[in-house]
Design a protein around this motif. Structure first.
Motif, PDB file in Angstrom:
ATOM      1  N   ASP A   1      -6.346  10.302   6.475  1.00 40.36           N
ATOM      2  CA  ASP A   1      -7.404   9.349   6.801  1.00 40.36           C
ATOM      3  C   ASP A   1      -7.199   8.088   5.959  1.00 40.36           C
ATOM      4  O   ASP A   1      -7.697   7.978   4.836  1.00 40.36           O
ATOM      5  CB  ASP A   1      -8.773   9.966   6.525  1.00 40.36           C
ATOM      6  N   SER A   2      -6.449   7.152   6.503  1.00 42.10           N
ATOM      7  CA  SER A   2      -6.120   5.939   5.759  1.00 42.10           C
ATOM      8  C   SER A   2      -5.687   4.856   6.736  1.00 42.10           C
ATOM      9  O   SER A   2      -5.156   5.158   7.816  1.00 42.10           O
ATOM     10  CB  SER A   2      -4.981   6.221   4.769  1.00 42.10           C
ATOM     11  N   GLU A   3      -5.881   3.597   6.363  1.00 44.19           N
ATOM     12  CA  GLU A   3      -5.269   2.523   7.135  1.00 44.19           C
ATOM     13  C   GLU A   3      -3.762   2.604   6.930  1.00 44.19           C
ATOM     14  O   GLU A   3      -3.293   3.190   5.946  1.00 44.19           O
ATOM     15  CB  GLU A   3      -5.801   1.168   6.680  1.00 44.19           C
TER      16      GLU A   3
ATOM     17  N   LYS B   1      -8.258  11.299  -3.385  1.00 45.88           N
ATOM     18  CA  LYS B   1      -9.012  12.146  -2.469  1.00 45.88           C
ATOM     19  C   LYS B   1      -8.361  13.522  -2.369  1.00 45.88           C
ATOM     20  O   LYS B   1      -7.141  13.650  -2.473  1.00 45.88           O
ATOM     21  CB  LYS B   1      -9.059  11.530  -1.066  1.00 45.88           C
TER      22      LYS B   1
ATOM     23  N   VAL C   1       0.017   2.335   5.831  1.00 49.50           N
ATOM     24  CA  VAL C   1       0.552   1.970   4.516  1.00 49.50           C
ATOM     25  C   VAL C   1       2.036   1.614   4.617  1.00 49.50           C
ATOM     26  O   VAL C   1       2.697   1.896   5.610  1.00 49.50           O
ATOM     27  CB  VAL C   1       0.349   3.112   3.494  1.00 49.50           C
TER      28      VAL C   1
ATOM     29  N   ILE D   1       0.935   5.627  -0.535  1.00 47.42           N
ATOM     30  CA  ILE D   1       0.272   6.922  -0.688  1.00 47.42           C
ATOM     31  C   ILE D   1       1.144   7.819  -1.562  1.00 47.42           C
ATOM     32  O   ILE D   1       2.337   8.008  -1.285  1.00 47.42           O
ATOM     33  CB  ILE D   1       0.020   7.590   0.674  1.00 47.42           C
TER      34      ILE D   1
ATOM     35  N   HIS E   1      -6.891  16.433  -0.280  1.00 49.02           N
ATOM     36  CA  HIS E   1      -6.221  16.402   1.028  1.00 49.02           C
ATOM     37  C   HIS E   1      -5.143  17.474   1.093  1.00 49.02           C
ATOM     38  O   HIS E   1      -4.393  17.687   0.142  1.00 49.02           O
ATOM     39  CB  HIS E   1      -5.590  15.019   1.239  1.00 49.02           C
TER      40      HIS E   1
ATOM     41  N   LYS F   1       0.845  -1.193   0.000  1.00 46.02           N
ATOM     42  CA  LYS F   1       0.000   0.000   0.000  1.00 46.02           C
ATOM     43  C   LYS F   1       0.886   1.250   0.000  1.00 46.02           C
ATOM     44  O   LYS F   1       1.759   1.396   0.860  1.00 46.02           O
ATOM     45  CB  LYS F   1      -0.923   0.001   1.214  1.00 46.02           C
TER      46      LYS F   1
ATOM     47  N   ALA G   1       0.802   7.830   9.260  1.00 46.69           N
ATOM     48  CA  ALA G   1       0.124   7.031   8.231  1.00 46.69           C
ATOM     49  C   ALA G   1       0.864   5.740   7.891  1.00 46.69           C
ATOM     50  O   ALA G   1       0.299   4.857   7.240  1.00 46.69           O
ATOM     51  CB  ALA G   1      -0.048   7.865   6.963  1.00 46.69           C
TER      52      ALA G   1
ATOM     53  N   LEU H   1      -3.199   5.179  -2.979  1.00 46.75           N
ATOM     54  CA  LEU H   1      -4.077   6.290  -2.622  1.00 46.75           C
ATOM     55  C   LEU H   1      -3.392   7.578  -3.032  1.00 46.75           C
ATOM     56  O   LEU H   1      -2.308   7.905  -2.530  1.00 46.75           O
ATOM     57  CB  LEU H   1      -4.358   6.294  -1.117  1.00 46.75           C
TER      58      LEU H   1
END
Length: 242
Positions: free
Chosen positions: A98-100, A89, A102, A45, A91, A43, A131, A66
């Motif tokens: 706002d994310s699980e 999104k 990564v 970002i 931001h 994952k 994050a 993301l």
């Protein structure tokens, strides 16, 4: 409204920079993910993702991505590329993400240093740290302050689709300021960019305050070692300590 909020949301910003080398960017990202040994389905970002070109390419490499950006218009454009493993999104990079958790956060092509307030700079590192998973990576691709000072081109003109962008650059204190002037249908337009010339030491201090360890610095998009006198970039690799 901050300068980057107004400028980045205009079509002229994207027009001026539409000559960016996609092949170089994709080669850089491929090398970077290989260097970090990020397995597929990791994952990631893409922080300050703009029109999403890096997010889309990372997703094609097999990553769950993301993309985050302040520009509403950019995110609306990016939405066309969304799928089960690629989302976008709006931001502000100063705010909590706002994310699980990564595996990595990438902040690429000088998308940092825009803020006058030092607290805002620190908040970027804090939001990224929070994050990340334990031992996660933060890649901060930034300009090399010393190289910029030695190679500044004060005046230039760039033509894009019949528009002449007249660009002047100067250094004032800790900032490099780029003035951008052009005409549209006889109407004069003026925008500017203002980026802090952060030193290596300042960047490392921000990172270490949050709990990051800097483990590598590359000097260009070919991932050659950083050399303070001649490297055009300062690509920082941080790891989240636990």
């Amino acid at each position: 409204m901050e300068w980057f909020e107004s400028w980045f949301d205009t079509p002229y910003y994207h027009l001026l920079y539409n000559n960016r080398d996609y092949t170089e960017a994709e080669n850089f990202i491929t090398k970077l993910t290989q260097e970090l040994q990020l397995p597929q389905s990791s994952k990631i970002i893409d922080l300050a993702c703009g029109k999403g070109r890096h997010s889309v390419f990372l997703n094609k490499l097999g990553y769950d991505v993301l993309g985050l950006d302040l520009s509403q218009q950019s995110i609306e454009f990016d939405k066309q590329f969304e799928n089960e493993s690629l989302t976008f999104k709006v931001h502000d990079i100063r705010n909590a993400i706002d994310s699980e958790p990564v595996d990595a956060v990438f902040n690429l092509f000088t998308s940092f240093g825009y803020f006058d307030n030092e607290t805002d700079d620190r908040n970027v590192f804090k939001s990224v740290y929070d994050a990340l998973k334990p031992n996660g990576y933060f890649v901060l691709d930034y300009l090399n302050e010393e190289y910029v000072r030695k190679n500044l081109v004060p005046e230039s003109t760039v033509q894009r689709e019949g528009i002449n962008f007249h660009i002047s650059k100067k250094i004032e204190g800790r900032h490099i300021i780029k003035d951008i002037r052009f005409e549209i249908n006889g109407e004069a337009k003026h925008f500017f960019e203002k980026v802090k010339l952060h030193t290596l030491e300042v960047i490392e201090n921000y990172a270490s305050e949050c709990g990051f360890e800097r483990i590598k610095i590359w000097g260009d998009y070919q991932l050659n070692d950083f050399e303070k006198e001649i490297s055009p970039r300062c690509i920082n690799l941080f790891k989240k300590n636990n």
